[in-house]
Design an enzyme around this catalytic site. Structure first.
Site, PDB file in Angstrom:
ATOM      1  N   TYR A   1       0.848  -1.088   0.032  1.00 44.09           N
ATOM      2  CA  TYR A   1       0.034   0.266   0.101  1.00 44.09           C
ATOM      3  C   TYR A   1       1.238   0.943  -0.378  1.00 44.09           C
ATOM      4  CZ  TYR A   1      -3.822   3.162   1.009  1.00 44.09           C
ATOM      5  OH  TYR A   1      -3.600   4.684   1.645  1.00 44.09           O
TER       6      TYR A   1
ATOM      7  N   ASP B   1       9.550   3.271  -0.881  1.00 47.44           N
ATOM      8  CA  ASP B   1       8.652   3.341  -0.177  1.00 47.44           C
ATOM      9  C   ASP B   1       8.620   2.761   1.285  1.00 47.44           C
ATOM     10  OD1 ASP B   1       4.782   3.371  -0.155  1.00 47.44           O
ATOM     11  OD2 ASP B   1       6.620   4.404   1.297  1.00 47.44           O
TER      12      ASP B   1
ATOM     13  N   LYS C   1       5.385   8.931   8.657  1.00 49.76           N
ATOM     14  CA  LYS C   1       4.902   8.718   9.868  1.00 49.76           C
ATOM     15  C   LYS C   1       6.335   9.076  10.986  1.00 49.76           C
ATOM     16  CE  LYS C   1       2.671   5.082   7.776  1.00 49.76           C
ATOM     17  NZ  LYS C   1       1.704   4.738   8.174  1.00 49.76           N
TER      18      LYS C   1
END
Ligand code: KE4
Length: 427
Positions: free
Chosen positions: A143, A238, A266
């Site tokens: 994702y 990623d 994050k």
């Protein structure tokens, strides 16, 4: 008496779709009423009924130093007292950019954005602008946020064009994305043999955390680096989740693979909206206002978010920081697995750095298909039973878990004890 969580959920559903501002929070995968948290401190969070939980979601990764770390809170307060945003450059953006480039040598240049989705969406556009090509490769189960070209699932045949994994994504856009199997180096070779010179970029989670935790095979990583170099495709790692979680230099530092671009988020925002993308100077210089690839953001580099990120990134550099996180993640997951074995329950686990995976299957999965074969219902039972014991795991069998520097040895012991109690009552 109705719980406050239920009351808040009932009211929220009237005006917020699904009652939540991000789908995974709705507990749809595990069932039951989502928890509404009202405060966090260290390794713990408290819900609307004032029930305390040891938190292994960590806001989906950011809270690596624990909730409300005093130094992070103070940095945020101090920054806010000077200004909540200017829409203009600030010295703190230069400071965090320099720190990111110091910690991650693959970053020659970096641009700040406000979410992982923005980072990956822009990295893809940048790769397309740099190469003049349109096709991108991604992997089933990975994702990368919710931009149209990445909400794509595998097409009917292995190497055909992708199909939308969300309504509202035009088939024409999804067709530009080819979706392959994670850890399948042979499949990668075939895709490059088929489309090599059309491929603008390959985007991958170098450690996958969105189909539970799946570790890369060495030959898979080596193949993607070799093939992107050979065909002039941009290798985008990623690291929005794995960055600063697998170790200080993320998964690419851990496995020694050199990206062309990486995306971050994050942890680098410390819980506030700060993310980034960066890498090779020749690619990054294609970005506006220098180059022709456009990207912009009102809140990019927001000083309050940068203050939280900067302080967090300084705290994670403390001597022994990752050694301890690696140890407690390993101890906790091995302790739970030992208990499951003692009680004869098909279960396995693994960890890497501060990330971990728990699986209701005899062996640790290494692919999307193997993850999907795990016993999801068993996980959901385990999730709710652990919640009753005051342990908050990710509300989905398809998410990685996280420990933080605030998790004490006593928290780890209590978590293992809770799992043992749950497994002892397992029917
Ligand atoms: P955000 O746009 O949510 O900041 O980042 C998107 C993203 C990009 N890349 C990776 C590897 C990610 O894991 C994410 C977001 N992760 C999810 C958790 N699996 C965020 C939680 C959520 O969607 O609410």
């Amino acid at each position: 008496m109705t719980s406050h969580n239920q009351q808040l959920f009932d009211e929220s559903q009237k005006i917020i779709p699904g009652g939540v501002n991000s789908p995974v929070r709705a507990f749809k995968s595990v069932g039951g009423t989502p928890l509404f948290f009202k405060r966090g401190k260290g390794a713990c969070v408290w819900d609307a009924d004032d029930k305390r939980y040891i938190d292994y979601v960590n806001s989906w990764g950011p809270m690596i130093v624990g909730h409300c770390h005093p130094e992070v809170v103070k940095a945020v307060q101090d920054a806010a007292a000077e200004g909540l945003g200017f829409g203009a450059p600030t010295a703190s953006e230069l400071e965090i950019a320099e720190l990111l480039c110091k910690i991650l040598p693959s970053l020659e240049m970096v641009r700040l954005v406000s979410s992982g989705t923005e980072a990956t969406m822009t990295a893809i556009r940048l790769a397309r602008g740099f190469t003049g090509r349109s096709r991108i490769l991604k992997f089933e189960g990975c994702y990368h946020g919710h931009s149209d070209g990445l909400l794509v699932k595998a097409g009917s045949g292995a190497l055909t064009f992708g199909q939308p994994s969300s309504s509202g994504v035009p088939a024409e856009i999804a067709a530009l994305t080819t979706v392959l199997d994670y850890n399948d180096a042979a499949g990668l070779e075939k895709a490059f043999a088929e489309y090599g010179d059309e491929i603008a970029a390959l985007i991958v989670e170098p450690v996958a955390g969105n189909m539970n935790l799946i570790l890369p095979r060495r030959e898979f990583l080596d193949a993607m680096r070799k093939l992107c170099t050979k065909h002039g495709a941009v290798l985008i790692l990623d690291e929005v989740m794995s960055g600063f979680r697998v170790g200080l230099q993320g998964a690419h530092g851990y496995f020694g693979i050199k990206p062309d671009l990486i995306t971050l988020g994050k942890v680098m925002g410390g819980g506030l909206p700060a993310a980034a993308f960066g890498g090779r100077r020749d690619i990054m210089q294609c970005l506006a206002p220098l180059g022709a690839v456009y990207q912009a953001g009102t809140l990019s580099g927001n000083p309050v978010a940068v203050a939280a990120g900067l302080t967090t990134l300084k705290l994670v550099q403390a001597p022994g920081f990752y050694e301890r996180l690696t140890k407690i993640a390993k101890d906790m997951t091995e302790g739970i697995a030992a208990s499951a074995k003692k009680h004869g329950i098909p279960f396995s686990s693994q960890s890497i750095g501060s990330m971990f995976g728990l699986y209701f299957s005899e062996k640790v999965p290494t692919s999307y298909a193997e993850v999907m074969a795990c016993d999801k219902e068993a996980f959901n039972r385990f999730f709710h039973a652990m919640l009753a014991e005051g342990v908050y795991l990710a509300p989905s069998a398809f998410e990685a878990g996280f420990v933080s520097a605030a998790h004490s040895d006593a928290d780890i012991a209590a978590t293992i004890a809770a799992a043992d109690k749950v497994f002892a009552a397992w029917k």
